[in-house]
Write an enzyme that holds these catalytic residues in place. Structure first.
Site, PDB file in Angstrom:
ATOM      1  N   ASP A 294      53.763 100.068  46.141  1.00  0.00           N
ATOM      2  CA  ASP A 294      52.364 101.177  46.346  1.00  0.00           C
ATOM      3  C   ASP A 294      51.612 101.115  45.301  1.00  0.00           C
ATOM      4  O   ASP A 294      51.959 100.908  43.984  1.00  0.00           O
ATOM      5  CB  ASP A 294      53.184 102.544  46.409  1.00  0.00           C
ATOM      6  CG  ASP A 294      52.153 103.791  46.689  1.00  0.00           C
ATOM      7  OD1 ASP A 294      51.514 103.833  47.680  1.00  0.00           O
ATOM      8  OD2 ASP A 294      52.028 104.612  45.703  1.00  0.00           O
ATOM      9  N   GLU A 328      50.079  97.314  48.146  1.00  0.00           N
ATOM     10  CA  GLU A 328      49.066  98.053  48.557  1.00  0.00           C
ATOM     11  C   GLU A 328      47.994  98.057  47.488  1.00  0.00           C
ATOM     12  O   GLU A 328      48.094  98.651  46.612  1.00  0.00           O
ATOM     13  CB  GLU A 328      49.395  99.336  49.023  1.00  0.00           C
ATOM     14  CG  GLU A 328      48.457 100.293  49.286  1.00  0.00           C
ATOM     15  CD  GLU A 328      48.565 101.770  48.879  1.00  0.00           C
ATOM     16  OE1 GLU A 328      47.934 102.560  49.947  1.00  0.00           O
ATOM     17  OE2 GLU A 328      49.058 101.833  47.992  1.00  0.00           O
TER      18      GLU A 328
END
Length: 586
Positions: A294, A328
C-alpha cells in the site's frame, strides 16, 4: 494514426471463405475457429513454481464478501479497541464477511478462472475511528495477528491451505507507511487527544522548513491507549513524523498523516529494521505467496531499496521461491510508476497508467492513439509484462460507476464497455486483476465506501436500490451466480488467457491505433507463435487493413465480424465495442 506495415495480422473462420471470395493463392489462409474449454488453476503449473505472468488476480475486501462465521461479526470482546463497529446497514461499518466465508467460496473463484486472491489488509485494526470502522483493514494496530472481525490466525492458515489445494495463490495487502490513528496533537485534537482528523479536526501540515524554525505539534495519546500497538516499539511517537495531515502533494506526501493515520518515519534505520522484522515474521508464520504494498509513493524510496531485497531473500529461505511483490503507486504517469520498479527495486506496480487510458478511451471516448503513447513507455519498467492491469478499485470506484456517472450510457452500453475494458486488461501486456463483484454486474454509487458493496445479501439501502448490470438482481440478494453473463464472460477470458502462453508472455507490438475512437491492434510474438488482438472502442463498426502472411485462426471473437482478403492484406471489420484474437503458428 499509426500503422506498422512490416507486421502481419489475423483471420476469420474458414466457413466465411467462400462467402468472402478469398483467393486460393492469397498469402493469407484462414482456418476454422477453435473451441475453448474451461481452464482453471488446477490445470496450470503448481503454484510453487508458476510464474507471475500466469496469474489472474481477484481483489477482494473480505468483510464485504461472505460471512462464514457470525460469531466474529463484532470482533473481540476481550480487546475493546478491536471490538464493535458492526452495522451491515452502514456502508462505513463492518458487515460481517470473514476469512471463513472466503474459504467457503473458493470453488466459485476457481470456476471464474482465478489463480491468485489479493486480500485487503487483514491484520488487527482499530475497530472504530470517529464515525467510521476499520472494515477495510488499513488501520493496523497489531502486526502479529489477524483482525478478530475476520477470524483468527488459524482461519487464515486454513484459507491459505485450502487455496493451495486448488492451486490458487494468496497475496496479502501490507502497509509500511502508517499505523492506526493513536497519536494525536493537542493543538488539533484537544488536550486529551479525543478528536479525529478524519472527522473534520485536521491538523495543517508543518513543513520541514518550519520544523527547522522550531514549529511543531505537541503529541498526546489518550489515557489507556499508550500500549495499543504491537510490536511495542510502534507505540513510541519518536518513530513517526508528527507533522500534521497530508494534502498528498509535495513533501507532505511523504511526511504527512493520511487523514490522521500515524505516519511512520521510514527514514529512520530503527523503523526500517522494525518493518522488515514485522513482515519477515508474517512470511515465516503464514507463508503467503506475495504482497501487494500500500501507499508506495508515500514512503521514501531508500526504504524500498532495503525492504524489498531483504524480504525476497527471506521468502526464498522459507521455501517460497516465487514470492512476488507489487506496489500501489497512485499515479497515471509511467515515469513515476516505473521509478519504483527500477530505483525502488519493487518487482512490479499496479498499472494506473493503463487504467487512466482505459478511462480516457472508453469513458471519455478519446483516441486509441493514447494506448500507443502509453506502451511506448513500457521500456521504462523493469518488466512491463509483470504490471498489474485493472479497470477500477476500492478507492476510485468501479469502472461501471465511472461510466454511469457520465449520465449518457445505457446499462447495456455500460456492460459492453466494461467487458471491453476488462478484455483489454487480459490481453495487453501485463496481468489482469478482477475487482470483486464486477463479475456480478456491480456498479456502485460512488468511490471509497460506495464502491465496496456486499457480495452476500446487503443491508445498505442505497446500494440495494441499484439494479446490477446484465441482471434483474440487486445487492440485496446473494450474488454468487455462476450463470451471470459477466461471470461467464470473465471466465472465458481467463480460460483463453491460461491456454495461450504467448498472450501472457510474448513481446507486444502496436500495429495500429487511431487519432479517434476505434481500432487498437496489437501483435504478440515469440519463437513459435504469432497473435494479433484487435479492439474497437467506437460504437460503430470500424475496418482496419492489415498486411498478412501465413495461416491464421480465430481464437476468440466477442461479436460477429466480416473480413475481406485482398492479396497480402486482410481488411478486418469489427462491430462497435468488440474485440477479436487471432493466432498463427510460425
Amino acid at each position: 494514426m499509426s500503422f506498422n506495415r512490416s507486421l502481419t495480422i489475423v483471420v476469420l473462420s474458414c466457413t466465411l471463405l467462400a462467402l468472402l471470395g478469398c483467393q486460393q493463392d492469397s498469402t493469407v489462409k484462414i482456418q476454422q475457429d477453435k473451441t475453448h474449454l474451461k481452464t482453471t488453476a488446477t490445470d496450470l503449473l503448481p503454484y510453487q513454481t508458476r510464474p507471475i505472468e500466469d496469474e489472474v488476480f481477484y481483489f477482494v475486501l473480505p468483510d464485504r464478501f461472505s460471512n462464514g462465521d457470525t460469531s466474529n461479526d463484532n470482533g473481540a470482546k476481550d480487546l475493546p479497541i478491536s471490538f464493535g463497529g458492526y452495522d451491515p446497514s452502514n456502508e462505513m461499518a463492518f458487515h460481517g464477511g470473514d476469512l471463513a466465508g472466503l474459504t467457503n467460496k473458493l470453488p466459485y473463484l476457481e470456476q471464474l478462472g482465478i489463480t491468485s486472491i489479493w486480500l485487503t489488509p487483514i491484520l488487527r485494526n482499530q475497530a472504530v475511528q470517529g464515525d467510521i470502522s476499520g472494515y477495510h483493514g488499513y488501520w493496523v494496530l497489531d502486526f502479529t495477528e489477524i483482525d478478530p472481525h475476520l477470524g483468527s490466525n488459524d482461519a487464515l492458515k486454513t484459507l491459505i491451505d485450502e487455496a493451495h489445494k486448488r492451486n490458487i495463490k494468496i497475496f496479502f495487502d501490507i502497509i509500511t507507511n502508517h499505523t492506526a490513528d493513536v497519536i494525536k496533537y493537542k493543538e488539533c485534537h484537544g488536550e486529551d487527544g479525543a478528536g479525529w482528523s478524519e472527522s473534520g479536526e485536521a491538523c495543517p501540515y508543518i513543513s520541514l522548513a518550519e520544523l527547522e524554525q522550531g514549529k511543531s505539534y505537541q503529541t498526546v495519546i489518550q489515557k489507556g491507549n499508550e500500549h495499543l500497538k504491537t510490536p511495542a516499539w510502534l507505540n513510541n511517537p519518536k518513530h513517526y513524523h508528527n507533522q500534521g495531515d497530508s494534502t498528498f502533494t509535495g513533501e507532505n506526501s511523504l511526511n504527512g498523516d493520511f487523514f490522521g493515520l500515524d505516519d511512520l518515519n521510514t527514514e529512520s534505520p530503527a523503523v526500517v529494521g522494525g518493518m522488515i522484522d514485522i513482515y519477515k515474521n508474517i512470511i515465516t508464520t503464514f507463508k503467503p505467496d506475495g504482497f501487494r504494498i500500500d501507499t508506495v509513493k508515500h514512503v521514501n524510496i531508500e526504504f524500498w531499496q532495503q525492504f524489498i531485497p531483504t524480504l525476497e531473500q527471506h521468502a526464498k529461505a522459507q521455501g517460497i521461491e516465487n514470492f512476488f511483490m507489487f506496489g500501489e503507486v497512485y499515479s497515471g504517469d509511467p515515469v513515476e510508476l516505473s521509478k519504483f520498479t527500477t530505483e525502488g527495486t519493487l518487482p512490479s506496480v499496479l498499472d494506473f497508467g493503463l487504467q487512466s487510458v482505459l478511462y480516457q478511451t472508453l469513458v471519455e471516448n478519446k483516441p486509441t492513439a493514447l494506448f500507443n503513447e502509453l506502451f511506448a513507455q513500457d521500456r521504462l519498467y523493469k518488466d512491463a509484462n509483470q504490471l498489474l492491469n485493472f479497470t477500477g478499485n476500492h478507492d476510485m470506484g468501479r469502472f461501471a460507476y465511472l461510466l454511469s456517472k457520465q449520465n449518457k450510457y445505457t446499462q447495456q452500453e455500460i456492460t459492453q464497455r466494461l467487458k471491453l475494458a476488462t478484455a483489454i486488461t487480459y490481453f495487453v501486456r501485463g496481468i489482469p486483476v478482477i475487482y470483486y463483484g464486477d463479475e456480478q454486474g456491480f456498479i456502485g454509487t460512488g468511490d471509497n465506501h460506495n464502491a465496496r458493496q456486499d457480495m452476500m445479501p446487503s443491508e445498505v439501502a442505497h446500494h440495494n436500490k441499484q439494479k446490477l448490470l446484465a441482471s434483474t438482481a440487486s445487492t440485496a440478494q446473494n450474488n454468487f451466480d455462476i450463470n451471470h453473463p459477466l461471470y461467464q464472460f470473465f471466465s472465458t477470458l481467463s480460460s483463453i488467457y491460461h491456454q495461450h502462453a504467448a498472450l501472457r508472455k510474448a513481446k507486444q507490438t502496436v500495429l495500429f491505433t487511431s487519432d479517434e475512437t476505434g481500432i487498437l491492434a496489437l501483435r504478440k510474438q515469440d519463437n513459435t507463435n504469432d497473435y494479433v488482438i484487435v479492439f474497437n472502442t467506437a460504437t460503430q463498426e470500424k475496418t482496419v487493413p492489415l498486411p498478412l502472411t501465413g495461416t491464421y485462426q480465430v481464437v476468440f471473437k466477442s461479436a460477429q465480424q466480416s473480413i475481406r482478403a485482398e492479396g497480402e492484406k486482410l481488411h478486418v471489420s469489427l462491430p462497435g465495442l468488440s474485440f477479436a484474437i487471432y493466432h498463427a503458428k510460425k
